[in-house]
Write a protein that holds these residues in place. Structure first.
Motif, PDB file in Angstrom:
ATOM      1  N   MET A   1      31.665  50.818  26.571  1.00 18.28           N
ATOM      2  CA  MET A   1      32.508  51.713  27.375  1.00 18.28           C
ATOM      3  C   MET A   1      32.288  51.428  28.858  1.00 18.28           C
ATOM      4  SD  MET A   1      32.215  55.367  25.433  1.00 18.28           S
ATOM      5  CE  MET A   1      30.414  55.339  25.458  1.00 18.28           C
ATOM      6  N   PRO A   2      33.358  51.264  29.616  1.00 19.55           N
ATOM      7  CA  PRO A   2      33.220  50.951  31.034  1.00 19.55           C
ATOM      8  C   PRO A   2      32.728  52.163  31.833  1.00 19.55           C
ATOM      9  CG  PRO A   2      35.522  51.269  30.490  1.00 19.55           C
ATOM     10  CD  PRO A   2      34.756  51.297  29.185  1.00 19.55           C
ATOM     11  N   THR A   3      32.006  51.866  32.892  1.00 26.33           N
ATOM     12  CA  THR A   3      31.555  52.918  33.800  1.00 26.33           C
ATOM     13  C   THR A   3      32.616  53.165  34.854  1.00 26.33           C
ATOM     14  OG1 THR A   3      30.530  51.328  35.302  1.00 26.33           O
ATOM     15  CG2 THR A   3      29.165  52.180  33.484  1.00 26.33           C
ATOM     16  N   VAL A   4      32.390  54.197  35.671  1.00 22.70           N
ATOM     17  CA  VAL A   4      33.323  54.500  36.763  1.00 22.70           C
ATOM     18  C   VAL A   4      33.432  53.300  37.703  1.00 22.70           C
ATOM     19  CG1 VAL A   4      33.655  55.920  38.811  1.00 22.70           C
ATOM     20  CG2 VAL A   4      32.946  56.995  36.671  1.00 22.70           C
ATOM     21  N   GLU A   5      32.271  52.672  38.003  1.00 24.87           N
ATOM     22  CA  GLU A   5      32.280  51.520  38.908  1.00 24.87           C
ATOM     23  C   GLU A   5      33.090  50.365  38.327  1.00 24.87           C
ATOM     24  OE1 GLU A   5      29.637  53.226  37.980  1.00 24.87           O
ATOM     25  OE2 GLU A   5      29.168  54.235  39.880  1.00 24.87           O
ATOM     26  N   GLU A   6      32.955  50.129  37.032  1.00 24.05           N
ATOM     27  CA  GLU A   6      33.699  49.049  36.382  1.00 24.05           C
ATOM     28  C   GLU A   6      35.205  49.330  36.385  1.00 24.05           C
ATOM     29  OE1 GLU A   6      30.655  47.169  33.099  1.00 24.05           O
ATOM     30  OE2 GLU A   6      31.487  49.151  32.697  1.00 24.05           O
ATOM     31  N   LEU A   7      35.547  50.577  36.196  1.00 25.09           N
ATOM     32  CA  LEU A   7      36.974  50.944  36.216  1.00 25.09           C
ATOM     33  C   LEU A   7      37.566  50.696  37.602  1.00 25.09           C
ATOM     34  CD1 LEU A   7      36.927  54.253  34.117  1.00 25.09           C
ATOM     35  CD2 LEU A   7      38.012  52.110  33.474  1.00 25.09           C
ATOM     36  N   TYR A   8      36.854  51.085  38.651  1.00 28.08           N
ATOM     37  CA  TYR A   8      37.346  50.864  40.007  1.00 28.08           C
ATOM     38  C   TYR A   8      37.437  49.355  40.324  1.00 28.08           C
ATOM     39  CZ  TYR A   8      37.479  55.655  41.812  1.00 28.08           C
ATOM     40  OH  TYR A   8      37.810  56.963  42.056  1.00 28.08           O
ATOM     41  N   ARG A   9      36.430  48.567  39.851  1.00 24.95           N
ATOM     42  CA  ARG A   9      36.427  47.137  40.120  1.00 24.95           C
ATOM     43  C   ARG A   9      37.633  46.464  39.463  1.00 24.95           C
ATOM     44  NH1 ARG A   9      31.710  46.223  38.753  1.00 24.95           N
ATOM     45  NH2 ARG A   9      31.947  45.453  36.609  1.00 24.95           N
ATOM     46  N   ASN A  10      37.935  46.811  38.208  1.00 23.22           N
ATOM     47  CA  ASN A  10      39.078  46.203  37.522  1.00 23.22           C
ATOM     48  C   ASN A  10      40.412  46.714  38.069  1.00 23.22           C
ATOM     49  OD1 ASN A  10      38.228  44.432  35.010  1.00 23.22           O
ATOM     50  ND2 ASN A  10      36.731  46.099  35.163  1.00 23.22           N
ATOM     51  N   TYR A  11      40.405  47.966  38.533  1.00 25.74           N
ATOM     52  CA  TYR A  11      41.608  48.489  39.210  1.00 25.74           C
ATOM     53  C   TYR A  11      41.888  47.651  40.450  1.00 25.74           C
ATOM     54  CZ  TYR A  11      44.612  51.513  42.012  1.00 25.74           C
ATOM     55  OH  TYR A  11      45.638  52.000  42.787  1.00 25.74           O
ATOM     56  N   GLY A  12      40.817  47.299  41.193  1.00 30.73           N
ATOM     57  CA  GLY A  12      40.980  46.487  42.389  1.00 30.73           C
ATOM     58  C   GLY A  12      41.517  45.112  42.076  1.00 30.73           C
ATOM     59  N   ILE A  13      41.042  44.535  40.964  1.00 33.43           N
ATOM     60  CA  ILE A  13      41.532  43.211  40.560  1.00 33.43           C
ATOM     61  C   ILE A  13      43.040  43.249  40.321  1.00 33.43           C
ATOM     62  CG2 ILE A  13      41.474  41.491  38.701  1.00 33.43           C
ATOM     63  CD1 ILE A  13      38.502  42.193  38.335  1.00 33.43           C
ATOM     64  N   LEU A  14      43.498  44.275  39.616  1.00 33.06           N
ATOM     65  CA  LEU A  14      44.933  44.401  39.294  1.00 33.06           C
ATOM     66  C   LEU A  14      45.754  44.718  40.535  1.00 33.06           C
ATOM     67  CD1 LEU A  14      44.635  46.435  35.959  1.00 33.06           C
ATOM     68  CD2 LEU A  14      45.183  44.010  36.197  1.00 33.06           C
ATOM     69  N   ALA A  15      45.228  45.571  41.389  1.00 36.82           N
ATOM     70  CA  ALA A  15      45.970  45.954  42.590  1.00 36.82           C
ATOM     71  C   ALA A  15      46.113  44.785  43.558  1.00 36.82           C
ATOM     72  CB  ALA A  15      45.257  47.117  43.285  1.00 36.82           C
ATOM     73  N   ASP A  16      45.084  43.939  43.641  1.00 36.95           N
ATOM     74  CA  ASP A  16      45.120  42.812  44.574  1.00 36.95           C
ATOM     75  C   ASP A  16      45.919  41.631  44.033  1.00 36.95           C
ATOM     76  OD1 ASP A  16      43.546  44.266  46.260  1.00 36.95           O
ATOM     77  OD2 ASP A  16      41.655  43.337  45.618  1.00 36.95           O
ATOM     78  N   ALA A  17      46.176  41.628  42.728  1.00 37.74           N
ATOM     79  CA  ALA A  17      46.862  40.485  42.114  1.00 37.74           C
ATOM     80  C   ALA A  17      48.342  40.433  42.448  1.00 37.74           C
ATOM     81  CB  ALA A  17      46.686  40.511  40.594  1.00 37.74           C
ATOM     82  N   THR A  18      48.904  41.534  42.915  1.00 41.25           N
ATOM     83  CA  THR A  18      50.336  41.654  43.260  1.00 41.25           C
ATOM     84  C   THR A  18      51.224  41.054  42.175  1.00 41.25           C
ATOM     85  OG1 THR A  18      50.232  39.611  44.559  1.00 41.25           O
ATOM     86  CG2 THR A  18      49.842  41.712  45.738  1.00 41.25           C
ATOM     87  N   GLU A  19      51.956  39.964  42.457  1.00 40.86           N
ATOM     88  CA  GLU A  19      52.921  39.419  41.499  1.00 40.86           C
ATOM     89  C   GLU A  19      52.256  38.761  40.292  1.00 40.86           C
ATOM     90  OE1 GLU A  19      55.570  36.805  43.488  1.00 40.86           O
ATOM     91  OE2 GLU A  19      56.372  38.365  44.825  1.00 40.86           O
ATOM     92  N   GLN A  20      50.980  38.426  40.409  1.00 35.74           N
ATOM     93  CA  GLN A  20      50.275  37.777  39.304  1.00 35.74           C
ATOM     94  C   GLN A  20      49.476  38.768  38.460  1.00 35.74           C
ATOM     95  OE1 GLN A  20      50.097  36.256  42.530  1.00 35.74           O
ATOM     96  NE2 GLN A  20      51.854  35.050  41.797  1.00 35.74           N
ATOM     97  N   VAL A  21      49.775  40.050  38.603  1.00 32.32           N
ATOM     98  CA  VAL A  21      48.989  41.067  37.913  1.00 32.32           C
ATOM     99  C   VAL A  21      48.995  40.880  36.403  1.00 32.32           C
ATOM    100  CG1 VAL A  21      50.924  42.689  37.835  1.00 32.32           C
ATOM    101  CG2 VAL A  21      48.586  43.556  37.702  1.00 32.32           C
ATOM    102  N   GLY A  22      50.085  40.392  35.854  1.00 30.36           N
ATOM    103  CA  GLY A  22      50.196  40.225  34.413  1.00 30.36           C
ATOM    104  C   GLY A  22      49.242  39.194  33.842  1.00 30.36           C
ATOM    105  N   GLN A  23      48.633  38.409  34.719  1.00 31.19           N
ATOM    106  CA  GLN A  23      47.701  37.380  34.251  1.00 31.19           C
ATOM    107  C   GLN A  23      46.290  37.931  34.015  1.00 31.19           C
ATOM    108  OE1 GLN A  23      47.814  34.143  37.074  1.00 31.19           O
ATOM    109  NE2 GLN A  23      50.080  34.018  37.035  1.00 31.19           N
ATOM    110  N   HIS A  24      46.087  39.190  34.349  1.00 32.96           N
ATOM    111  CA  HIS A  24      44.744  39.780  34.248  1.00 32.96           C
ATOM    112  C   HIS A  24      44.690  40.799  33.111  1.00 32.96           C
ATOM    113  CE1 HIS A  24      43.408  37.919  38.022  1.00 32.96           C
ATOM    114  NE2 HIS A  24      44.654  38.151  38.451  1.00 32.96           N
TER     115      HIS A  24
END
Length: 497
Positions: A1-24
């Motif tokens: 189960m992910p922690t709060v920190e892990e959830l925020y880190r993966n949220y950042g990955i998706l948010a920063d990916a912009t048009e390539q978000v579907g690759q994550h």
């Protein structure tokens, strides 16, 4: 189960990916797994899952199921957050499923949560009305009782708030089609709500639309079946249906089928009617409905036969004068009861139907029966005059607050009723003119019962002429008024009573 920190880190990955978000995809899967965590993790998952939902169609089912788990969480704050975000999942083929889920969530007992569900449903309704209706009607037809009840109430209250561009002709046709399926098996309360829904549709407010609604009501009322006066459910169904039909009748949408059924099936059984409604004067209720419908009755096949039934029923409520003893007193111990409300309804119905057969009284009745009718009419008229004088005397000088007491409210309504009957009787006394007299001369008001009949204010002056397509509505009595009036004591007053 992910922690709060892990959830925020993966949220950042998706948010920063912009048009390539579907690759994550892996990052989004971590967020989906957040629903298995604690309270903080679930709250974040409820916000993050819908934000990136559209970028991962291959994970659509997993995402919707994860959000649905959050909608059913024990923590009310998590449920509210998850419900608030549900409309974001309503894209393409997923919308009917989201509508179905939201409809099920209407069963919540939490008021804030219930309001969120309503708002979410309205939101997706504006996205795709037909898809939302699919989810709603699916639960109405197959869902649990509480969900069915609340889904119907949602439609009855919220449809009218939607703009015209949402409720298109196609959408209204779908509502009618699906409603007909539901009407095959509904309770009385549900039937009333569906009539409210359907009568509010623009496409059914035309003459042909109202006619279609009348046919729906007639089918629901089982007018093809023999009436069973001893079955309370049968009686109640007929009254419920007729009440829904009455506002639909007009000079172009006739009440003939209902009036015929009342005359042929109900009137002969009036005294044996049963009802599950405690305190309801079922006989008067039937007569009031008949009077309201009679104005819009078209050509009737068995008019003379049904007029005779109305006439005979009228005689039952118009007693003969009591026999006189040698000393001039009444020979009987009891004075006849004058049932004013019953007579008002019957006289009006008799007049409306009789206009189509104007020689009924003079050519269709034998001399003895016509003489009997005149005697009863004169006796009733004399008693009526006494009662009118008593009421006027009792109300004389009373204004404002004095007229608002329960006793005086009853007297005000009773005075209006007796004045109505008085006009009818004056016309009836001239047999030749009875069926030709213009209805507009009567005191029957064109406004329905929404007008406060107990008000002490003077009636508004009518316009110089009737409005185009104006409907002459019979305003039935709001209570039952009877009086034991003697044939020989016409000057009694209300003093001392």
């Amino acid at each position: 189960m992910p922690t709060v920190e892990e959830l925020y880190r993966n949220y950042g990955i998706l948010a920063d990916a912009t048009e390539q978000v579907g690759q994550h995809k892996d990052a989004y899967q971590v967020i989906l797994d957040g629903v298995k965590g604690g309270t903080k993790e679930k709250r974040l998952a409820a916000q993050f899952i819908p934000k990136f939902f559209k970028h991962f169609p291959e994970l659509a089912d997993s995402a919707i199921n994860a959000q649905l788990d959050l909608c059913e969480d024990e923590d009310v704050s998590i449920r509210r957050q998850a419900i608030k975000e549900l409309p974001q999942f309503a894209t393409g083929e997923n919308l009917p499923r989201v509508a179905d889920i939201l409809t099920q969530l209407l069963q919540t007992d939490d008021s804030a949560e219930f309001n969120l569900v309503n708002n979410a449903l309205l939101s997706i309704f504006k996205m795709d009305a037909k898809g939302t209706l699919g989810g709603l009607f699916s639960q109405i037809l197959q869902g649990e009782d509480i969900v069915r009840e609340r889904a119907i109430k949602f439609l009855s209250t919220k449809l009218k708030t939607l703009p015209d561009e949402v409720l298109t002709k196609e959408v209204e046709e779908l509502i009618l089609t699906e409603s007909k399926k539901v009407l095959e098996d509904v309770t009385g309360e549900e039937f009333v709500l569906f009539m409210k829904i359907l009568s509010g549709l623009k496409s059914l407010q035309t003459v042909s639309g109202r006619q279609q609604l009348v046919e729906l009501v007639a089918e629901q009322a089982d007018l093809e079946q023999t009436f069973n006066p001893s079955d309370p459910d049968c009686v109640d169904r007929l009254l419920q249906c007729t009440r829904q039909a009455v506002p639909l009748f007009s000079k172009n949408v006739h009440s003939t089928r209902f009036v015929t059924y009342f005359c042929e099936q109900v009137l002969p059984n009036l005294s044996s009617l049963t009802t599950p409604v405690e305190g309801l004067d079922i006989q008067l209720e039937v007569l009031k409905l008949l009077a309201e419908m009679s104005s819009f009755c078209g050509d009737m096949e068995k008019l003379e036969t049904n007029l005779r039934k109305l006439f005979d029923k009228l005689l039952e409520y118009m007693p003969l004068p009591p026999e006189e003893a040698e000393n001039g007193e009444n020979a009987g111990n009891e004075e006849p009861k004058l049932q004013f409300s019953y007579v008002e309804c019957l006289l009006y119905s008799f007049h409306q139907l009789g206009r189509k057969l104007p020689d009924f009284l003079t050519a269709k009745l034998n001399a003895e029966k016509l003489k009997d009718f005149k005697i009863r009419l004169q006796y009733f008229a004399r008693g009526l005059q006494v009662y009118i004088r008593q009421l006027r005397l009792a109300l004389q000088g009373k204004t404002g607050e004095a007229l608002k007491t329960d006793e005086n409210k009853i007297k005000v309504v009773a005075l209006k009723i007796t004045n109505n009957i008085n006009v009818l009787i004056k016309v009836t006394s001239d047999i030749k003119e009875f069926f030709f007299h213009c209805c507009s001369s009567y005191h029957y008001r064109q406004k329905r019962a929404s007008e406060d009949t107990t008000s002490g204010s003077p009636p508004k002056k009518s316009s110089a002429g009737p409005k185009r397509d104006a409907r002459q509505i019979y305003n039935p009595p709001s209570g039952k008024y009877s009086s034991n009036l003697s044939n020989f004591n016409y000057e009694r007053s209300l003093q001392g009573k």
